[in-house]
Design an enzyme around this catalytic site. Structure first.
Site, PDB file in Angstrom:
ATOM      1  CE  LYS A 179      -0.628   1.189  12.883  1.00  0.00           C
ATOM      2  NZ  LYS A 179      -1.084  -0.184  13.188  1.00  0.00           N
ATOM      3  NE  ARG A 192      -3.912  -2.063   2.373  1.00  0.00           N
ATOM      4  CZ  ARG A 192      -4.687  -2.367   3.396  1.00  0.00           C
ATOM      5  NH1 ARG A 192      -4.509  -1.761   4.559  1.00  0.00           N
ATOM      6  NH2 ARG A 192      -5.652  -3.265   3.266  1.00  0.00           N
ATOM      7  CG  HIS A 195       8.171  -1.969  13.984  1.00  0.00           C
ATOM      8  ND1 HIS A 195       7.049  -1.288  14.384  1.00  0.00           N
ATOM      9  CD2 HIS A 195       7.821  -2.622  12.840  1.00  0.00           C
ATOM     10  CE1 HIS A 195       6.063  -1.509  13.529  1.00  0.00           C
ATOM     11  NE2 HIS A 195       6.506  -2.331  12.595  1.00  0.00           N
ATOM     12  NE  ARG A 225       2.692   2.498  -8.397  1.00  0.00           N
ATOM     13  CZ  ARG A 225       3.543   1.918  -9.226  1.00  0.00           C
ATOM     14  NH1 ARG A 225       4.104   2.641 -10.186  1.00  0.00           N
ATOM     15  NH2 ARG A 225       3.840   0.633  -9.119  1.00  0.00           N
TER      16      ARG A 225
END
Length: 322
Positions: free
Chosen positions: A94, A15, A76, A21
């Site tokens: 997150k 996503r 992460h 783009r």
């Protein structure tokens, strides 16, 4: 031109690649995964020139300016530290990490190296949310007295799914509850009073959680998150002279509805383009162009304050990670 890399190849990475783009001055040039097959499949799907079979190879690419870390949140810390070691600007999904200690280490490392670091709390970069903050600052609803927000998914999720697996930092709070908590923090700051309850899954993660936060000002927040039932995913911000309702999904609303006594409800529309991830990329690029190492929209202090609050809540509901 800001040259981007993406670390990980899952749904959210895809996503982000699509939304990139839409960002002027952005170029996606590399992707990194733990396997070459995964990286090459992602690169082919999204037209990415270079695919790396390790995080370290991606971080060492001299042509990259910034890397978006899109792993499950248990990874992460390791992934972002790898990128900082490669002297790259980092946008990390997150929640920043699993706990305050490792988030603090990331922030301190970024500052010591003079590198940009931002948690990808896209809600704080969303134009509609920023407009709501402007309305409140202008006195549209008076002093904020109550925040209500929920985020629940129906599932069911199998035990090995990242939402349920404790080794992956599973549970509703860190994956979904971070949004209601972040909204309350954005509007009212750090609460002085915290009450929490949760039903835990057999894996030891929270599957249905309720929160009441209180501030010495008298303001309260009633929040919930869960993965055993689809909630409305809406929010309401009540003040002394009015209320703002945010429809589903409140963290990326298509409008805000302003209610004031004696007046018809006023709808403030949003311009929804793309998936919404482009706004955080725009903010990263704006900060890099200005020579900043943290974002005013998602400052390090806010990330750490929310992480400390999530730690507190997890301790109260009995969720711990190895």
């Amino acid at each position: 031109m800001t040259r981007w890399g993406i670390l990980a190849t899952g749904q959210i990475a895809g996503r982000f690649a699509e939304d990139l783009r839409l960002v002027p001055g952005a170029e996606l040039v590399a992707v990194g995964s733990r396997t070459r097959e995964s990286a090459e499949l992602f690169a082919a799907r999204h037209g990415v020139p270079r695919a790396y079979a390790s995080w370290a190879e991606l971080a060492a690419d001299p042509d990259l300016d910034a890397i978006y870390v899109a792993t499950p949140h248990a990874a992460h810390h390791e992934a972002a530290m790898t990128c900082l070691a490669g002297d790259k600007a980092v946008l990390v999904e997150k929640p920043c990490t699993l706990d305050l200690a490792t988030s603090t280490e990331l922030v301190e490392t970024a500052r010591a190296r003079g590198r940009f670091l931002m948690e990808a709390m896209w809600m704080r970069c969303n134009p509609m949310i920023l407009r709501v903050l402007e309305l409140i600052a202008e006195g549209a609803i008076g002093e904020v007295t109550h925040v209500r927000a929920d985020f629940g998914l129906a599932g069911p999720f199998p035990p090995e799914h990242r939402m349920r697996a404790r080794t992956l930092g599973g549970g509703a709070l860190l994956d979904l509850g971070v949004y209601p908590v972040s909204l309350a923090h954005l509007l009212l700051g750090v609460p002085q009073h915290v009450h929490a309850w949760a039903k835990l899954s057999p894996e030891g993660v929270d599957e249905n959680t309720g929160l009441v936060l209180g501030w010495d000002s008298g303001a309260v927040a009633t929040l919930s998150c869960g993965m055993i039932g689809a909630t409305a995913i809406t929010a309401s911000i009540t003040g002394t002279t009015g209320r703002i309702d945010l429809p589903e999904p409140f963290y990326r609303p298509g409008a805000a509805v302003l209610h004031r006594p004696g007046a018809e409800p006023e709808t403030v529309p949003a311009d929804l383009t793309g998936g919404g991830y482009q706004h955080e990329a725009v903010e990263v690029q704006r900060c890099l162009a200005a020579g900043l190492i943290e974002s005013p929209l998602v400052p390090h202090a806010a990330t750490l304050e929310v992480m400390a609050l999530l730690d507190d809540i997890r301790a109260r509901i009995g969720v711990a990670y190895a």
